[in-house]
Scaffold this motif. Structure first.
Motif, PDB file in Angstrom:
ATOM      1  N   GLU A   1       0.798  -1.220   0.000  1.00 31.21           N
ATOM      2  CA  GLU A   1       0.000   0.000   0.000  1.00 31.21           C
ATOM      3  C   GLU A   1       0.832   1.272   0.000  1.00 31.21           C
ATOM      4  N   GLU A   2       0.150   2.307  -0.341  1.00 36.86           N
ATOM      5  CA  GLU A   2       0.708   3.643  -0.416  1.00 36.86           C
ATOM      6  C   GLU A   2       1.206   4.056   0.978  1.00 36.86           C
TER       7      GLU A   2
ATOM      8  N   MET B   1       1.688   6.635   3.859  1.00 35.61           N
ATOM      9  CA  MET B   1       0.981   7.858   4.275  1.00 35.61           C
ATOM     10  C   MET B   1       1.809   8.574   5.339  1.00 35.61           C
TER      11      MET B   1
ATOM     12  N   GLU C   1      -0.491   9.606  14.100  1.00 35.01           N
ATOM     13  CA  GLU C   1      -1.291   8.408  14.319  1.00 35.01           C
ATOM     14  C   GLU C   1      -2.141   8.564  15.575  1.00 35.01           C
TER      15      GLU C   1
ATOM     16  N   LYS D   1       5.282   3.000  18.994  1.00 37.42           N
ATOM     17  CA  LYS D   1       5.556   1.598  18.636  1.00 37.42           C
ATOM     18  C   LYS D   1       7.042   1.246  18.576  1.00 37.42           C
TER      19      LYS D   1
ATOM     20  N   GLU E   1      -5.165   0.476  10.169  1.00 41.20           N
ATOM     21  CA  GLU E   1      -5.456  -0.928  10.469  1.00 41.20           C
ATOM     22  C   GLU E   1      -6.636  -0.996  11.425  1.00 41.20           C
TER      23      GLU E   1
END
Ligand code: AMP
Ligand code: GLY
Length: 423
Positions: free
Chosen positions: A185-186, A188, A192, A214, A283
């Motif tokens: 995927e792209e 981004m 967050e 994280k 997600e």
């Protein structure tokens, strides 16, 4: 009521602490639990993936409610097995937990129902994935389809890195069968935010926002971990963003799952990226976050068990969630070497300092009893959460309380909540 919690981490300790405050609960069990949880619940040595043993135990003890904290048993269908044995369960069935269990499924769902997310393609053959990369714009993000302890996401700046990621996941099988399919995927950019919610199949009620850190090291360096610390609320998650997400992301996801014949009951955790072109879904998870639960639940005023029962019974529309007008910060104390390799079995001192505190909590993650002592037993060992009138106060208190305990080879991040200063 008798409640059984399934799991053994800091998240399950936070869930157990909230369940213990419920006026409806007289006994809590936890399978398998940890040393901290054993101080408020009776821990039973049954693993989270031992479905038949969990069902037998729940029947034998006449458990009124099972709360599944972890993703693996949810994705594997523990809810279905327990329900078939006549037991009430908080947590999605297998056909709904796929929202977390398969990234290819969740991306296709978002595309079909116009839920904002990064542009992507799914692949089940490495040849096709490699051919696609030749024309893709870098950077890209290569993700293993299945569960991989948060490690199956590789951000690739160059074509060569992306090719290597495809080989690592699909051919070398670094994440096992989780890598039978991949999503490319792209990439981004943005801040967050984690938004956790209660869902009863039709209605969704979101909790206060949080943000996770994280990476293992200060300044977002080092490897990805399960999460080294959190704060709540996120000052970047404005009312305007919330209004957009409620309409275009949260309710849309619940409706999409219902329309697919996969009604979702339990927690949906939305991992969002606040991009320049609006909030997008990074997600979905089908459970509380860890360590998001450790900052969100201590701020919740509702009786957790009442809200969970409303989800099971499909009457969440009658519930209003209520959070304290304060803030919380959680700092994870980890074993040196986590997330790769680390030693266990070191004695932990200073835990008594938290006894009776209403503003600081020590949630146990990887701990165990050994010869009458509490010792380290995992990568993430403790989560020190503190409440404050605002984020700065909560952060100062969390770092102060982190000094109260110690164990050999301990490490933590020193910049949890640093983003607060930019708000
Ligand atoms: P996930 O498990 O899909 O949430 O991915 C783990 C982490 O990888 C996220 O928290 C992000 O920091 C990063 N990530 C995942 N997808 C993207 C993306 N499309 N663009 C940028 N970063 C991403
Ligand atoms: N802290 C991120 C997660 O629980 O997935």
């Amino acid at each position: 009521m008798k409640v059984l919690i399934v799991g053994s981490g800091g998240r399950e300790h936070a869930i157990a602490a909230s369940v213990a405050k419920s006026r409806k609960v007289e006994q809590i069990y936890c399978a398998p639990g940890n040393a901290g949880i054993s101080q408020i619940a009776q821990c039973v040595p049954i693993g989270a993936m031992e479905f038949d043993r969990l069902a037998s135990f729940a029947r034998e003890k006449a458990i009124d409610l099972v709360v599944i904290g972890m993703d693996d048993p949810l994705v594997g269908g523990l809810t279905d097995v327990l329900e078939a044995a006549g037991i009430r369960v908080f947590g999605p069935r297998r056909n709904a937990a796929i929202l977390e269990g398969s990234k290819a499924f969740s991306k296709d769902l978002m595309k079909k129902y116009h839920i904002p997310t990064a542009a992507y393609e799914n692949f089940s053959s490495p040849g096709e994935a490699l051919a696609y990369l030749e024309t893709a714009r870098m950077p890209v993000v290569v993700k293993a389809d299945g569960l991989a302890l948060g490690k199956g996401v590789l951000i690739c700046n160059t074509l060569q890195e992306a090719r290597d990621a495809v080989i690592t996941i699909m051919e070398k099988k670094q994440f096992g069968d989780a890598g039978n399919r991949i999503v490319i995927e792209e990439f981004m950019t943005g801040r967050e935010v984690s938004v956790l919610s209660f869902v009863d199949g039709k209605t969704i009620r979101t909790m206060t926002s949080a943000q996770d850190h994280k990476r293992a090291g200060d300044g977002d360096t080092g490897l990805n971990t399960g999460g080294m610390g959190t704060f709540s609320p996120s000052p970047f998650y404005t009312q305007e963003i919330d209004a957009f997400c409620q309409k275009h992301i949260y309710q849309a996801t619940v409706d999409a799952m219902a329309a697919e014949g996969r009604p979702f009951q339990g927690i949906i955790f939305f991992g969002l990226m606040l991009t320049e072109s609006g909030p997008k879904v990074l997600e979905y998870n089908a459970r509380f976050g860890d360590p998001e639960a450790q900052v969100v639940l201590p701020r919740m005023k509702n009786d957790l068990v009442e809200v969970m029962e409303a989800c099971i019974d499909g009457r969440l529309d009658q519930i209003t969630l209520d959070f304290e007008e304060n803030a919380a910060v959680c700092v994870v104390l980890a074993s040196g070497g986590y997330p790769v390799s680390y030693e266990k079995g070191f004695a932990i001192s200073g835990l008594d300092a938290f006894d009776g505190r209403k503003d600081c909590f020590c949630f146990h993650a990887g701990t165990a009893w050994k010869d009458g002592e509490i010792v380290t037993n995992g990568g993430r060992v403790l989560g020190i959460s503190a409440l404050g009138k605002d984020l700065k106060e909560a952060r100062a208190k969390a770092y102060e309380a982190a000094q109260w305990v110690s164990f050999q080879n301990q490490y933590m991040r020193h910049d949890i909540g640093r983003a607060i200063d930019e708000a």
